[in-house]
Design an enzyme around this catalytic site. Structure first.
Site, PDB file in Angstrom:
ATOM      1  N   ASP A  99       0.812  -1.219   0.000  1.00  0.00           N
ATOM      2  CA  ASP A  99       0.000   0.000   0.000  1.00  0.00           C
ATOM      3  C   ASP A  99       0.845   1.269   0.000  1.00  0.00           C
ATOM      4  O   ASP A  99       2.023   1.274   0.331  1.00  0.00           O
ATOM      5  CB  ASP A  99      -0.975   0.008   1.170  1.00  0.00           C
ATOM      6  CG  ASP A  99      -0.297  -0.231   2.521  1.00  0.00           C
ATOM      7  OD1 ASP A  99       0.761  -0.877   2.547  1.00  0.00           O
ATOM      8  OD2 ASP A  99      -0.833   0.223   3.547  1.00  0.00           O
ATOM      9  N   GLU A 157      -0.497  -2.086   5.200  1.00  0.00           N
ATOM     10  CA  GLU A 157       0.478  -2.019   6.298  1.00  0.00           C
ATOM     11  C   GLU A 157       0.361  -0.708   7.051  1.00  0.00           C
ATOM     12  O   GLU A 157       0.534  -0.669   8.263  1.00  0.00           O
ATOM     13  CB  GLU A 157       1.901  -2.172   5.748  1.00  0.00           C
ATOM     14  CG  GLU A 157       2.987  -2.157   6.830  1.00  0.00           C
ATOM     15  CD  GLU A 157       3.419  -0.772   7.282  1.00  0.00           C
ATOM     16  OE1 GLU A 157       3.781  -0.623   8.465  1.00  0.00           O
ATOM     17  OE2 GLU A 157       3.390   0.162   6.459  1.00  0.00           O
TER      18      GLU A 157
END
Length: 433
Positions: A99, A157
């Protein structure tokens, strides 16, 4: 600090028939494709739990490499892939987070983000690229893999908000069983890093972890990373008559200052603690006393008991200040990520591998940081080692810290990331055989 070329020249050279030499030649061959992949991902960043395009890119690439044991939709957009070597043996896991962050990129580069307000400002594009590089390298040289490798391409994350209900990221992947059937004997993860503080005497100098270098911290590495959301409730009134209301903005300002005093006046100065207010929102108009103010922030600690004590202090402060002014408060506090503890035996076994690949002087011990990382959830299940991949290059301007709009990486670091991760995996499986 040495010039990048000198660093690379200082790295060992390998005999032509060794595994390291074979891998080195293959990495040089696949490097242009890896740069292409990294730039593609960088140009199309996706926020946490929105990594659909990135996950598709990962799956498509794995299929091109001949992977057939692929599971998608893990923890929403995660990807799990298995590679089996030509010999039976244990399993080891490699994790890469996918991400990006809600940051507007300011660098003018050909691969600049095309998603306005979203940017790979934490190097996750490099993490995914390195993992795909390891997957390609080991799929070409399965005879060097004495067991199996489980690739964990992880969504989300970047820390879950305090107001989010449920689990995400690594914690959700673990809950969905990615660390089982087979259970890895160990898990490895890397993170790009530009500026660092080496272990030893503290100083004010700027230290860079350059491309070609690896950083590590034995034992405790990152901190417990928590999120909180506070609502200060007051009473609306006309700005010309503040005595008829309760000014939530004034109360919030006092609360912010008092929360900062926890570290300086209410805790042992030797106990690591960071309390940061990152967002504040409130008020409707210039001439109206605000009825509500919302604050968002983070708390970083190492000790679990101390962590709970900080939460109690925050409640006591907020209760006292709001009651004193006739206001009230609500606080949602979420313990998001536990601290990472690198397994001592795994670290000791892996450091010689790093030194063999990049040279003794390019493997640098770092002090623990106060950042948060959900790799810790994987490392709670099996022994884990989370290390730093140097990406700085002063001459090229790659010196900015993560989570900033100018962050970027020297792409030569991809070669190092693939080389050390592949060697660590194979050497681990050799030792466990």
């Amino acid at each position: 600090m040495k010039h990048l070329a000198l660093i690379l020249l200082a790295a060992p050279t390998f005999a032509a028939d060794t595994r390291d030499a074979i891998f080195q030649r293959s990495i040089e061959e696949i490097f242009p494709k890896l740069v292409e992949i990294r730039r593609d991902i960088h140009m199309h960043p996706e926020l946490s739990n929105e990594e659909e395009r990135t996950a598709k890119l990962v799956v498509d690439r794995l299929k091109e490499l001949g992977f057939t044991d692929i599971k998608t939709g893990v923890a929403k957009h995660g990807v799990l892939a298995m590679l089996k070597g030509t010999q039976n043996g244990p399993c080891v896991a490699v994790r890469a987070d996918m991400d990006a962050l809600p940051i507007k990129e300011l660098r003018s580069v050909p691969y600049r983000s095309q998603n306005p307000g979203v940017m790979h400002a934490c190097g996750h594009d490099v993490h995914v690229t390195c993992a795909l590089g390891v997957a390609e390298l080991l799929s070409k040289h399965k005879d060097q893999v004495k067991g199996s490798v489980k690739f964990l391409f992880q969504p989300a994350e970047e820390a879950m908000p305090a107001t989010f209900k449920g689990d995400w990221g690594a914690k959700l992947m673990v809950a969905e069983g990615v660390m089982e059937k087979p259970k890895p004997a160990a898990v490895f993860g890397l993170h790009t890093t530009a500026s660092v503080q080496p272990a030893g005497p503290m100083d004010d100098a700027v230290h860079y972890l350059k491309a070609g270098q690896i950083g590590y911290t034995p034992g405790l590495d990152n901190a417990n990373s928590d999120r909180f959301h506070i609502v200060i409730n007051g009473k609306m009134a006309h700005g010309s008559a503040p005595h008829k209301g309760v000014d939530a903005i004034a109360v919030a300002a006092e609360a912010i200052m008092a929360l900062q005093m926890i570290k300086s006046r209410q805790t042992n100065t030797r106990q690591p603690l960071v309390i940061s207010i990152g967002t504040i929102a409130g008020g409707d108009r210039e001439n109206i006393i605000a009825e509500k103010v919302e604050l968002g922030g983070t708390v970083r600690t190492y000790d679990a008991k101390f962590r709970d004590g900080v939460i109690e202090m925050m409640h006591r402060i907020l209760k006292g200040i709001t009651e004193a002014h006739g206001a009230s408060y609500e606080m949602e506090y979420r313990k998001t990520y536990p601290s990472i503890s690198n397994d001592p035996k795994l670290v000791d076994a892996t450091l010689p591998v790093f030194r063999r690949i990049v040279g003794d002087k390019n493997v640098i011990e770092l002090i623990p940081g106060m950042g948060g990382e959900d790799f810790s959830f994987f490392a709670q299940v099996v022994p884990g080692f989370y290390f730093r991949l140097g990406v700085a290059n002063e001459e090229k301007g790659f010196t900015y810290g993560g989570h900033t709009p100018m962050y970027d990486c020297d792409e030569e670091a991809i070669k190092t990331g693939v080389a050390v991760m592949a060697a660590a995996v194979c050497d681990f499986l050799d030792a466990k055989k």
